[in-house]
Every structure is written in structure tokens, then in C-alpha cells.
Scaffold this active site. Structure first.
Site, short mmCIF file in Angstrom:
data_model
loop_
_atom_site.label_atom_id
_atom_site.label_comp_id
_atom_site.label_asym_id
_atom_site.label_seq_id
_atom_site.Cartn_x
_atom_site.Cartn_y
_atom_site.Cartn_z
N TRP A 1 -22.88 -106.29 -16.14
CA TRP A 1 -21.96 -105.37 -16.81
C TRP A 1 -20.51 -105.80 -16.65
CZ3 TRP A 1 -24.90 -102.96 -19.95
CH2 TRP A 1 -26.17 -102.53 -19.58
N GLU B 1 -16.38 -98.00 -12.76
CA GLU B 1 -15.30 -97.80 -11.78
C GLU B 1 -15.57 -96.61 -10.87
OE1 GLU B 1 -13.44 -100.23 -11.85
OE2 GLU B 1 -13.06 -100.89 -13.90
#
Length: 391
Positions: free
Chosen positions: A168, A369
Site C-alpha cells: 500500500w 496513517e
């Protein structure tokens, strides 16, 4: 004299911004309207974005690594960077991701922890958008727990040899340089890896239904041999990559409000023009409730972002406070987009409007995140002193 009510700024947040901050916001918004807005729906639909061309556009504008100093970087404030992120994500989350990964992850890692040679080699061309970077931390089996990473770097004579996989990774297959984090005998270390190094490959991840206007890749490191000076000398351990992630999360606090603003403005304009039962749907109480709730949450999220930005500029911003911003603003932005979709009805799922695109993108932003669960537990630990996510 009391100023007139402004539906685009209902509580007058612009009064808290300087003229320079407003000018930077306007410059980024204007560039996005010119080079992104006419094409973004097609890029999303086809799953393609001209990343290198856009990097040069935004390098020319000065937003790549804009909050860093020296080496061709603009040296702007945290609030100015945040406003840029808001406008970038109002265009599309994939665009803000491109800029965020370039500046707050790849460039920041080199700027903060790199040698002078590494900084001179990469930062000027990255700030100009001539070189693209990516940041390799997440692995197929290790996302929220980076301490379990399996990517390994071993010494072989005077060289380092890297083996492993990352997953990713934004910008991965178009990057010129990758900042890769790996286990070593001395703990986790960061490495500056030119992507043309033998054994390095970055197959693109396809079949995404979110962040489609963004390059997402896997990184494969198969015996990648690097010189001894490829390691970032300024840090050891997970505090290196985690401090970089904190920089990127700060940008998301602002960026999510850009996606929310775009969806809200679209819903407000639609409600004023769409007629049912002989009058605009904006005249119905339930629609007004939705619009009022969206406006309130959008204003609260923007105030939170601005407050955290002022703290960051004063060097008083704590990681837990960034978690508050990321947790709240992405969650509320997603709810704003979902509510906006209901106002647009069936048109809400069409790419003729930005709403469903923002909603789909924010499903990814909610996770990357740091997931909702992890930021909740970061805040929970700060409140109670107990680390619930550790054994």
C-alpha cells in the site's frame, strides 16, 4: 459594522488567518482548479493519474516539502502547509496523498535524518517535482504494528543487502527514490533506496475502489544491494518512521476538511436548485437540518486544524494532539460526505458531482496513517496511562 453572513465561512474563520496564509490558500486552489478539476472525475474513473506531470506542477508552485527549510524547499509555516493540504484534498484525496507522501514522508525523512550528501542528492530535485519519492513502512502482514516488520537489512562486507516486501505504498511505481524501513542487528533503520537498484521492483496495485486517482504499489526488495552510506544516519528505532507519520497525519487533519468542504458546497448548491413539491429542497426542514449539521462539523474541524497548526508553529504540538485531529476530522469528513450524498439523492453516486468520490476516498484516509482504533487507543493511553494495544 457586523459583516454579512458568509455561507462558505459561517463562523468567520478567515478572520484568524493572515493575508499571506490566504494568498497561499488561493494560489493552491487556483492551480487545482486549473490542472486538476477538469480531469479528476476521469482520472478517478479510469484509475489513472499523471503523477509525474502533477508533481512538476506542484513543485513549480512550491508545495512539495513546503514546510521544510533549505535545499530548495519553501520554508513555510505549518498553517500554510495545512491550508495547502486542505485545498489539495478539496480537489481529491489522491492528490493530497501524492504531495503528502512526497513532502511529509519521503522528503521529511531525508531532511530530518539524512546525511548532508543524501539531502543534497535528493531534496532539491524532489522539491522541484523532478524526482518522486515514496515511503516504505507498511507490510502485507504488519500495518498498525510496524515493530513486527519482516523486511531485513544485513551487512555484507561494506554493503547493505535488503530483502522484504512493503504494501500500500503511494507513489511506489513512479518513484525515483524509496525511503525503506527495515530490521537490522541494531534495530529498525531507514534506507535511501534508488528505485533503479537491481532487485527493486514496485508492481502497481489495481482493482481499487478508493483513492483511484492515486498510484498505489507494492515494494519488492529481493537482495537489493546498497552502499554503506545508504542508511539514514540520524535515527535508530521506530521513532524515525513514527515521527514521519506524525508529519503526514498533521496534513490529513487539514486535508480531510477539504474533502468535506467540497461535498458540503456541492450539497448546498444542489439543494438550492433542486425542486420537489414545488419548491427547492433547501426549503425543507430536514434538508436544512442536514446542511446546518454539516456546516457546524466542518467549522469545528477547521478550527481544530487551525489550532493544531498554531501549536505546531509554536513547537508545542504533541503526537496525541495530532491523533485527536486525525481521529475527529476524518471521521466527521466522512459523515459530511455521506450526508451530502443523501441530499443529492441518486445524483450523489454520479461522478458528475464530487461527493461519492470524496466519500470513497475517505474510507481509505480513515484507515491509513493510523486507523480509528489506533488513534482512539493513543488518546486512551494519554488519558489513562494504560497502553491497551500492548500486551
Amino acid at each position: 459594522m457586523t459583516p454579512p453572513f458568509d455561507p462558505s465561512d459561517p463562523i468567520g474563520i478567515d478572520d484568524l488567518l493572515t493575508e499571506d496564509e490566504k494568498a497561499i490558500r488561493e494560489a493552491v486552489r487556483t492551480r487545482c482548479e486549473a490542472v486538476v478539476a477538469p480531469h479528476i472525475a476521469d482520472w478517478f474513473e479510469t484509475g489513472h493519474i499523471p503523477a509525474r506531470e502533477l508533481a512538476k506542477e506542484f513543485g513549480d508552485l512550491g508545495v512539495l516539502g513546503m514546510h521544510l527549510t533549505g535545499y530548495g524547499c519553501a520554508g513555510m509555516s505549518a498553517v500554510e502547509y495545512g491550508l495547502a493540504c486542505l485545498e489539495l484534498e478539496a480537489a481529491d484525496s489522491g492528490l493530497r496523498s501524492l504531495v503528502s507522501v512526497q513532502g511529509s514522508l519521503a522528503m521529511y525523512a531525508i531532511w530530518k535524518f539524512g546525511s548532508e550528501e543524501q539531502k543534497e542528492r535528493w531534496l532539491p530535485s524532489m522539491a522541484a517535482g523532478e524526482s518522486l519519492g515514496c515511503f516504505g513502512l507498511t507490510e502485507p502482514d504488519h500495518g498498525s504494528d510496524p515493530a513486527g516488520m519482516r523486511t531485513r537489512a544485513r551487512k555484507d562486507g561494506g554493503d547493505w543487502v535488503l530483502d522484504g516486501r512493503k504494501m500500500w505504498i503511494t507513489n511506489g511505481s513512479v518513484a525515483d527514490v524509496a525511503v525503506v524501513w527495515a530490521q537490522t542487528d541494531d534495530g529498525v533503520r531507514g534506507f535511501v533506496v534508488p528505485t533503479d537498484a537491481p532487485g527493486f521492483s514496485a508492481p502497481e496495485i489495481t482493482h481499487k475502489l478508493s483513492l483511484r486517482a492515486s498510484v498505489t504499489s507494492e515494494l519488492v526488495l529481493d537482495g537489493v544491494r546498497l552502499p554503506e552510506d545508504a542508511v539514514l544516519p540520524g535515527v535508530r528505532g521506530l521513532k524515525g518512521p513514527l515521527s514521519c507519520l506524525n508529519e503526514a497525519r498533521y496534513g490529513i487533519v487539514w486535508g480531510a476538511m477539504g474533502a468535506a468542504r467540497s461535498a458540503f458546497e456541492s450539497a448546498l448548491a444542489y439543494a438550492k436548485n433542486r425542486e420537489q413539491f414545488g419548491k427547492p429542497i433547501a426549503a425543507f426542514q430536514l434538508t436544512q437540518q442536514k446542511l446546518a449539521d454539516m456546516a457546524v462539523e466542518l467549522a469545528k474541524g477547521q478550527l481544530l486544524a487551525l489550532h493544531l497548526g498554531r501549536r505546531k508553529d509554536a513547537e508545542r504540538l504533541r503526537p496525541e494532539q495530532v491523533s485527536v485531529g486525525k481521529l475527529n476530522n476524518v471521521r466527521e469528513a466522512l459523515e459530511i460526505c455521506r450526508t451530502a450524498r443523501t441530499i443529492l439523492g441518486a445524483n450523489g453516486i454520479s461522478l458528475e458531482y464530487p461527493v461519492i468520490r470524496h466519500a470513497a476516498n475517505l474510507e481509505s484516509v480513515l484507515t491509513y496513517e493510523g486507523t480509528v482504533e489506533m488513534h482512539t487507543l493513543v488518546l486512551g493511553q494519554a488519558l489513562t496511562g494504560h497502553a491497551a494495544f500492548r500486551g
